[in-house]
Design an enzyme around this catalytic site. Sequence first.
Site, PDB file in Angstrom:
ATOM      1  N   ASP A 622       0.847  -1.192   0.000  1.00  0.00           N
ATOM      2  CA  ASP A 622       0.000   0.000   0.000  1.00  0.00           C
ATOM      3  C   ASP A 622       0.888   1.251   0.000  1.00  0.00           C
ATOM      4  OD1 ASP A 622       1.034   0.002   2.547  1.00  0.00           O
ATOM      5  OD2 ASP A 622      -0.860  -0.455   3.553  1.00  0.00           O
ATOM      6  N   ASP A 623       0.279   2.401   0.212  1.00  0.00           N
ATOM      7  CA  ASP A 623       1.024   3.652   0.155  1.00  0.00           C
ATOM      8  C   ASP A 623       1.658   3.983   1.502  1.00  0.00           C
ATOM      9  OD1 ASP A 623       0.488   4.116  -2.528  1.00  0.00           O
ATOM     10  OD2 ASP A 623      -1.456   5.001  -2.081  1.00  0.00           O
TER      11      ASP A 623
END
Length: 752
Positions: A622-623
């Site tokens: 994910d980020d």
Amino acid sequence: MKSISISPRPIIPLILPQLEHRYKISRLNHRLPLLHLDGAGRSLLLMASLNNHNHNHNHNHHFRHADSNASPPSSAVAKISHLKAVVLGDAPASEEDDVVLPSHDFSRQALVPSQQKYLEMYKASIENPAGFWSGIASSEFYWKQRWGDQVYSENLDVRRGNIKIEWFKGGITNVCYNCLDRNIDAGLADKIALYWESNEPGFDATLTYSQLLQRVCQLANYLKSVGVRKGDAVVVYLPMLMELPITMLACARIGAVHSVVFAGFSSESLAQRIVDCKPKVVITCNAVKRGPKTVFLKDIVDAALIDSANKGISVDVCLTYENQLALKREKTKWKEGRDIWWEDVVPKYPTSCDVEWVDAEDPLFLLYTSGSTGKPKGVLHTTGGYMVYTATTFKYAFDYKDSDVYWCTADCGWITGHSYVTYGPMLNGATVLLYEGAPSYPDPGRCWDIVDKYKVTIFYTAPTLVRSLMRDGDEYVTRYSRKSLRVLGSVGEPINPSAWRWFFNVVGGSRCPISDTWWQTETGGFMITPLPGAWPQKPGSATFPFFGVQPVIVDEKGVELDGECSGYLCVKSSWPGAFRTLYGDHERYETTYFKPFPGYYFTGDGCSRDKDGYHWLTGRVDDVINVSGHRIGTAEVESALVSHPQCAEAAVVGVEHQVKGQGIYAFVTPVEGISYSEELRKSLILTVRTQIGAFAAPDKIHWAPALPKTRSGKIMRRILRKIAARQLDELGDTSTLADPGVVEQLIKLADT
């Protein structure tokens, strides 16, 4: 566990005649279900899958040998994994070695001495989790009142209603009592609980378990006197002084919920956490020395309290410890009526304090962690399950013995400092070392000087530190004895095999197993980890799941993958140490962790499993960027950058970093009319340092006339990651971009 490859003993006699003329056979098969062969200073480890075992001798299998001149045997009776091995303590691990085998001497005294024992315990923990965990909880901890008939209840599937995890509900206990009083009652009153080593060489302190209890009770009584009650929050912004675990334990004793904030976060980040959890008290110190640098913590707290008051949350009490080695009190900024010196009030309180007995599902602490959106997440851990899980993982993953001296280099501002500096070790009655300073101060040999000084036996650190010390050279390590070391550990991010081997060979002298642990703030304790003495270790692999943990690897559609594979790491079924919610935002809890793959806890990490069943973590999907083991949301950094008056837009990605694991790479578009300059670059980095903390400062500012976006306005981060990594031949299809020409502009500006 069908994916775990092990050798059934019946095949061993069938293989031996072909090999014993060429190798000395070490008969470990009474202890390990695999065949270990010594030859040419190396070993050959044969692991055969039970699923493929048959007695047909006509299959032709080829072995890789330590002795390259020896011809391969003509046949065997099972599908063999060809693994070259070195035995713990026999020789250094080279790049040629696939695995490190536990030695007979180490395994003989280990808590889990063999693969068979691990598999037996693991099977029991999965087939009967209620029986497995209630057995440990009942026998090893004090409960004022036992839980009811139901040991745990769970729903991990959003399609079936709200996510809920509960363990030992109805059981009444207290973590501080189990850390201190229970151990004192067991005869450990005079055992050293804490060694403390100052940033400055030559300054140190100790506390026994009985002395620690007295100090904890004094602070607990003070907190009660200023109105702190069960369930109230206390924000803690302290460096690695003994007062930090004292504060955590004092809060736990009276049922208050501590929220420790790493004393490297900025005033803005601290204020954000104060506003979210609304504490009754903030506890800090005036300053700390980190290496040669003095950090004025009280100034940061002052600014945070002004900021939070402006947002409607006022704190009436700021208890401040005078850290005399860093700053005298007369030089400390002060606000009368709010600020109180720890030394002036806490020692006046009684050295005994009644325990606040709490339910197993009452909250123990809040710890904020970075998310993929800008706002940090308040991870909430409760009492009973966390207590049982951290103590048990510590005990087995480090093969803990009563004589051990344990040093974890993590700060208590992170989950590792909660679970494996304070709670896990002390629940086991361990002697714990706290180090206030920088690991390379006054020189890169400081860690090993400390190891020798205190005769440290278990050393648990992050790959970032390993890589940093590795770059400084072997001589800083080898000038010290380090003979006391018995077990090494790694935490925070995957450790690359070359760093693993250096840690094993140079620091551990090729005789200490490495517990390469994978877990998260959210999991409370280790999830996938080697158990020293039980399993052969593959450099860089977290190995197999801890008891009660069922990791699965799924594809994009959430389908479980079997055997050798790569995908998204999830966990099915709960475990006692799991977090219960995000403070004040259960919806975000469900959306972030349980909606991506319904029925599973989604870790946010990628993972591959090899043909022998070993797990290899591949990093965040994910980020979120993992910098030196610290999770930092890209949105947080982007938000800080765009708050700069001369920044129009920013996009942040992670990039490989030789020391930190991942670095922060920021693409920045200045406002119209502002030119690229070194002054602006420095100003942008300073903005991030100020708003979040020094550890979140971008390693690279890449000027961007514009960012690559789709026609719908979404930033194509995939392309930015490739540009940042200079993988320009892997940009892929850019035809969907609103302006494909932006990519060429960014490439031209890569080195400006």
